[in-house]
Design a protein around this motif. Structure first.
Motif, PDB file in Angstrom:
ATOM      1  N   GLY A 144       0.835  -1.182   0.000  1.00  0.00           N
ATOM      2  CA  GLY A 144       0.000   0.000   0.000  1.00  0.00           C
ATOM      3  C   GLY A 144       0.871   1.232   0.000  1.00  0.00           C
ATOM      4  O   GLY A 144       1.920   1.270  -0.655  1.00  0.00           O
ATOM      5  N   PHE A 145       0.468   2.230   0.770  1.00  0.00           N
ATOM      6  CA  PHE A 145       1.099   3.539   0.702  1.00  0.00           C
ATOM      7  C   PHE A 145       2.619   3.504   0.848  1.00  0.00           C
ATOM      8  O   PHE A 145       3.349   4.137   0.088  1.00  0.00           O
ATOM      9  N   GLY A 146       3.112   2.745   1.848  1.00  0.00           N
ATOM     10  CA  GLY A 146       4.558   2.734   2.090  1.00  0.00           C
ATOM     11  C   GLY A 146       5.360   2.153   0.955  1.00  0.00           C
ATOM     12  O   GLY A 146       6.532   2.490   0.780  1.00  0.00           O
ATOM     13  N   SER A 147       4.712   1.265   0.164  1.00  0.00           N
ATOM     14  CA  SER A 147       5.448   0.607  -0.915  1.00  0.00           C
ATOM     15  C   SER A 147       4.929   1.002  -2.298  1.00  0.00           C
ATOM     16  O   SER A 147       5.213   0.314  -3.273  1.00  0.00           O
ATOM     17  N   ASP A 148       4.148   2.073  -2.366  1.00  0.00           N
ATOM     18  CA  ASP A 148       3.839   2.595  -3.691  1.00  0.00           C
ATOM     19  C   ASP A 148       3.858   4.114  -3.721  1.00  0.00           C
ATOM     20  O   ASP A 148       4.844   4.715  -4.132  1.00  0.00           O
ATOM     21  N   GLN A 149       2.827   4.811  -3.230  1.00  0.00           N
ATOM     22  CA  GLN A 149       2.777   6.253  -3.422  1.00  0.00           C
ATOM     23  C   GLN A 149       3.888   6.992  -2.681  1.00  0.00           C
ATOM     24  O   GLN A 149       4.431   7.968  -3.201  1.00  0.00           O
ATOM     25  N   LEU A 150       4.240   6.566  -1.464  1.00  0.00           N
ATOM     26  CA  LEU A 150       5.321   7.243  -0.749  1.00  0.00           C
ATOM     27  C   LEU A 150       6.636   7.106  -1.506  1.00  0.00           C
ATOM     28  O   LEU A 150       7.359   8.083  -1.722  1.00  0.00           O
ATOM     29  N   ALA A 151       6.939   5.868  -1.930  1.00  0.00           N
ATOM     30  CA  ALA A 151       8.195   5.634  -2.650  1.00  0.00           C
ATOM     31  C   ALA A 151       8.229   6.401  -3.966  1.00  0.00           C
ATOM     32  O   ALA A 151       9.241   7.034  -4.313  1.00  0.00           O
ATOM     33  N   LEU A 152       7.117   6.381  -4.704  1.00  0.00           N
ATOM     34  CA  LEU A 152       7.100   7.050  -5.999  1.00  0.00           C
ATOM     35  C   LEU A 152       7.138   8.568  -5.848  1.00  0.00           C
ATOM     36  O   LEU A 152       7.746   9.277  -6.658  1.00  0.00           O
ATOM     37  N   ILE A 211       6.093  -4.420  -6.201  1.00  0.00           N
ATOM     38  CA  ILE A 211       7.298  -4.259  -7.017  1.00  0.00           C
ATOM     39  C   ILE A 211       6.924  -3.867  -8.442  1.00  0.00           C
ATOM     40  O   ILE A 211       7.471  -2.917  -9.021  1.00  0.00           O
ATOM     41  N   TYR A 212       5.950  -4.575  -9.004  1.00  0.00           N
ATOM     42  CA  TYR A 212       5.532  -4.268 -10.375  1.00  0.00           C
ATOM     43  C   TYR A 212       4.806  -2.928 -10.455  1.00  0.00           C
ATOM     44  O   TYR A 212       4.877  -2.239 -11.477  1.00  0.00           O
ATOM     45  N   LEU A 213       4.094  -2.549  -9.388  1.00  0.00           N
ATOM     46  CA  LEU A 213       3.460  -1.237  -9.372  1.00  0.00           C
ATOM     47  C   LEU A 213       4.508  -0.131  -9.459  1.00  0.00           C
ATOM     48  O   LEU A 213       4.389   0.810 -10.259  1.00  0.00           O
ATOM     49  N   MET A 214       5.556  -0.235  -8.624  1.00  0.00           N
ATOM     50  CA  MET A 214       6.611   0.785  -8.660  1.00  0.00           C
ATOM     51  C   MET A 214       7.325   0.783 -10.006  1.00  0.00           C
ATOM     52  O   MET A 214       7.668   1.842 -10.546  1.00  0.00           O
ATOM     53  N   ALA A 215       7.535  -0.402 -10.557  1.00  0.00           N
ATOM     54  CA  ALA A 215       8.188  -0.490 -11.865  1.00  0.00           C
ATOM     55  C   ALA A 215       7.354   0.203 -12.934  1.00  0.00           C
ATOM     56  O   ALA A 215       7.884   0.936 -13.788  1.00  0.00           O
ATOM     57  N   ASP A 216       6.041  -0.002 -12.894  1.00  0.00           N
ATOM     58  CA  ASP A 216       5.140   0.650 -13.846  1.00  0.00           C
ATOM     59  C   ASP A 216       5.226   2.163 -13.680  1.00  0.00           C
ATOM     60  O   ASP A 216       5.357   2.912 -14.655  1.00  0.00           O
ATOM     61  N   GLY A 217       5.169   2.622 -12.422  1.00  0.00           N
ATOM     62  CA  GLY A 217       5.249   4.055 -12.176  1.00  0.00           C
ATOM     63  C   GLY A 217       6.546   4.675 -12.639  1.00  0.00           C
ATOM     64  O   GLY A 217       6.582   5.841 -13.063  1.00  0.00           O
ATOM     65  N   GLY A 219       8.415   3.338 -15.098  1.00  0.00           N
ATOM     66  CA  GLY A 219       8.625   3.068 -16.513  1.00  0.00           C
ATOM     67  C   GLY A 219       9.744   2.100 -16.820  1.00  0.00           C
ATOM     68  O   GLY A 219      10.450   2.256 -17.825  1.00  0.00           O
ATOM     69  N   VAL A 220       9.909   1.063 -15.965  1.00  0.00           N
ATOM     70  CA  VAL A 220      10.954   0.070 -16.209  1.00  0.00           C
ATOM     71  C   VAL A 220      10.343  -1.324 -16.225  1.00  0.00           C
ATOM     72  O   VAL A 220       9.246  -1.553 -15.704  1.00  0.00           O
ATOM     73  N   GLU A 221      11.060  -2.262 -16.829  1.00  0.00           N
ATOM     74  CA  GLU A 221      10.612  -3.646 -16.910  1.00  0.00           C
ATOM     75  C   GLU A 221      11.333  -4.492 -15.855  1.00  0.00           C
ATOM     76  O   GLU A 221      12.561  -4.420 -15.740  1.00  0.00           O
ATOM     77  N   VAL A 222      10.581  -5.268 -15.117  1.00  0.00           N
ATOM     78  CA  VAL A 222      11.157  -6.194 -14.133  1.00  0.00           C
ATOM     79  C   VAL A 222      11.435  -7.523 -14.825  1.00  0.00           C
ATOM     80  O   VAL A 222      10.533  -8.131 -15.407  1.00  0.00           O
ATOM     81  N   GLU A 223      12.701  -7.964 -14.747  1.00  0.00           N
ATOM     82  CA  GLU A 223      13.096  -9.216 -15.406  1.00  0.00           C
ATOM     83  C   GLU A 223      12.716 -10.437 -14.585  1.00  0.00           C
ATOM     84  O   GLU A 223      12.325 -11.474 -15.133  1.00  0.00           O
ATOM     85  N   GLU A 224      12.834 -10.330 -13.277  1.00  0.00           N
ATOM     86  CA  GLU A 224      12.422 -11.403 -12.365  1.00  0.00           C
ATOM     87  C   GLU A 224      12.349 -10.830 -10.960  1.00  0.00           C
ATOM     88  O   GLU A 224      12.823  -9.720 -10.701  1.00  0.00           O
ATOM     89  N   VAL A 225      11.729 -11.588 -10.052  1.00  0.00           N
ATOM     90  CA  VAL A 225      11.684 -11.209  -8.643  1.00  0.00           C
ATOM     91  C   VAL A 225      12.431 -12.271  -7.847  1.00  0.00           C
ATOM     92  O   VAL A 225      12.176 -13.475  -7.997  1.00  0.00           O
ATOM     93  N   ARG A 226      13.378 -11.830  -7.021  1.00  0.00           N
ATOM     94  CA  ARG A 226      14.170 -12.741  -6.190  1.00  0.00           C
ATOM     95  C   ARG A 226      13.743 -12.580  -4.736  1.00  0.00           C
ATOM     96  O   ARG A 226      13.667 -11.466  -4.216  1.00  0.00           O
ATOM     97  N   ILE A 267      14.420  -2.770  -7.407  1.00  0.00           N
ATOM     98  CA  ILE A 267      13.211  -2.370  -6.683  1.00  0.00           C
ATOM     99  C   ILE A 267      13.005  -3.403  -5.585  1.00  0.00           C
ATOM    100  O   ILE A 267      12.660  -4.553  -5.857  1.00  0.00           O
ATOM    101  N   VAL A 268      13.251  -3.003  -4.348  1.00  0.00           N
ATOM    102  CA  VAL A 268      13.360  -3.956  -3.241  1.00  0.00           C
ATOM    103  C   VAL A 268      12.298  -3.661  -2.177  1.00  0.00           C
ATOM    104  O   VAL A 268      12.076  -2.496  -1.813  1.00  0.00           O
ATOM    105  N   ILE A 269      11.656  -4.726  -1.695  1.00  0.00           N
ATOM    106  CA  ILE A 269      10.718  -4.649  -0.574  1.00  0.00           C
ATOM    107  C   ILE A 269      11.283  -5.484   0.567  1.00  0.00           C
ATOM    108  O   ILE A 269      11.568  -6.670   0.402  1.00  0.00           O
ATOM    109  N   GLU A 270      11.465  -4.860   1.739  1.00  0.00           N
ATOM    110  CA  GLU A 270      11.895  -5.596   2.930  1.00  0.00           C
ATOM    111  C   GLU A 270      10.842  -5.457   4.023  1.00  0.00           C
ATOM    112  O   GLU A 270      10.234  -4.395   4.184  1.00  0.00           O
ATOM    113  N   HIS A 271      10.660  -6.539   4.773  1.00  0.00           N
ATOM    114  CA  HIS A 271       9.652  -6.586   5.832  1.00  0.00           C
ATOM    115  C   HIS A 271      10.308  -7.194   7.060  1.00  0.00           C
ATOM    116  O   HIS A 271      10.699  -8.368   7.039  1.00  0.00           O
TER     117      HIS A 271
END
Length: 358
Positions: A144-152, A211-217, A219-226, A267-271
């Motif tokens: 949600g907000f912390g991993s999309d609109q705030l980051a963007l 991750i894909y939301l931020m990539a879309d915002g 304008g980059v392509e994600v090759e894979e998610v690790r 584009i990294v998400i940590e929890h």
């Protein structure tokens, strides 16, 4: 009451649902017309009392048809439990087909519908939304907000980005569901135990959407998610809401999902979740209910920490629940006015709380 008042039902009276009930009831541009409950002992009771407040004259029901028959403009869906999407998607379909817009905190993987893990369910939801001329929007605080609109938003200051990382740091000793915390995440077990989080591909699936939301915002392509998973032991017994975590068992969990762009983790998400503040002292820590960090390695380097709740965590997670609820409650007028279909935060303007000072 405003001339363009939106009529709203709230689906469930748990932590997030109770906050949504009170928030909708207080808003001068929203009218709470119904509340759904799962437990038979809650049926027939006043929704205000169920949410910990004074009676408000709205009686809770477990009859979905009754609520659909009220023809609300929007449903705030906040049900939780082990089924999550499996239990929620049939409800979403019925609501959308009936022309009722839906905002949800339940299905976090739908924060970015194009990356949803079930293309079949996504297609059904899209068809139902188009058929009913209604919209669906999922959000919260993280995902949600912390991993999309705030980051963007922070990235609007960037000339060049090598890596953007969004991190949640939380103390979850208040969370009472033992199955999720122990079998799902591994708390209270020795490191030899393999929780659901360690299932191959699970972390990648769980965090793919933001991750894909931020990539879309961006304008980059994600090759894979690790994905990566780490744990730390506690050296003492810890009393928590779901029981006792014994010394020598897991007292802190870290998950990491990295979207690869141009061959590197970009584009990294940590929890990071702890059962006590002194476990895993080498990991990033917070003295608040929850902290949401965004760190951008680029030109310029950007580091931002958003803290929720009181210092020392006296709110026991309520601040994060309130932020989660209000992300969708504040979005209601915007979602109702949006074109039919499945929405993400990229499709909406800033969902400003127009009546927060009422």
């Amino acid at each position: 009451m405003h001339a363009d008042t939106k009529r709203v039902v709230v689906w469930s009276t748990g932590g997030v649902g109770s906050i949504a009930i009170d928030a909708v009831h207080r808003r001068s541009d929203l009218e709470l017309v119904g509340v759904w409950v799962h437990s038979p002992d809650k049926v027939g009771r006043d929704a205000g009392e169920l949410s910990g407040h004074e009676p408000i004259g709205v009686i809770a029901t477990d009859d979905a048809d009754e609520l659909i028959g009220l023809r609300p403009d929007c449903a705030v869906y906040a049900a939780s439990g082990p089924e999550r999407d499996a239990g929620a998607v049939p409800d979403y379909l019925r609501l959308l087909e009936a022309g009722i817009n839906v905002v949800s905190t339940t299905s976090t993987s739908l924060v970015y519908p194009p990356a949803y893990y079930s293309p079949d369910w996504r297609d059904q939801l899209e068809a139902a939304a188009k058929s009913g001329d209604a919209s669906f929007y999922a959000s919260g605080i993280f995902p949600g907000f912390g991993s999309d609109q705030l980051a963007l938003l922070l990235a609007t200051q960037s000339k060049k980005i090598r890596c953007i990382k969004a991190t949640e740091i939380a103390l979850n000793d208040h969370y009472p569901v033992a199955d999720i915390m122990m079998n799902g995440m591994g708390f209270g077990h020795p490191l030899a135990f393999e929780p659901m989080l360690k299932t191959p591909g699970f972390i990648e699936m769980a965090w793919k959407a933001p991750i894909y939301l931020m990539a879309d915002g961006l304008g980059v392509e994600v090759e894979e998610v690790r994905g990566a998973f780490d744990r730390r032991l506690t050296d003492r017994d810890i009393e928590v809401a779901f029981g006792t975590i014994k010394a020598g068992t897991c007292g802190a969990v870290l998950t990491r999902a990295a979207g690869v762009v141009n061959g590197r983790d970009a584009i990294v998400i940590e929890h990071i979740i702890r059962m006590a503040r002194d476990v895993a002292p080498d990991w990033p820590a917070s003295e608040f209910d929850a902290t949401y960090r965004v760190d951008i390695d680029g030109d310029p380097d950007i580091h931002c920490a958003m803290n929720l709740g009181d210092a020392e965590g006296h709110g026991a997670g309520r601040a994060a629940m309130a932020a989660t609820a209000m992300r969708v409650v504040n979005a209601i007028p915007y979602v109702v006015d949006a074109p039919a279909g499945l929405l993400s935060s990229l499709d909406l303007p800033n969902t400003l709380p127009r009546h927060a000072f009422d």
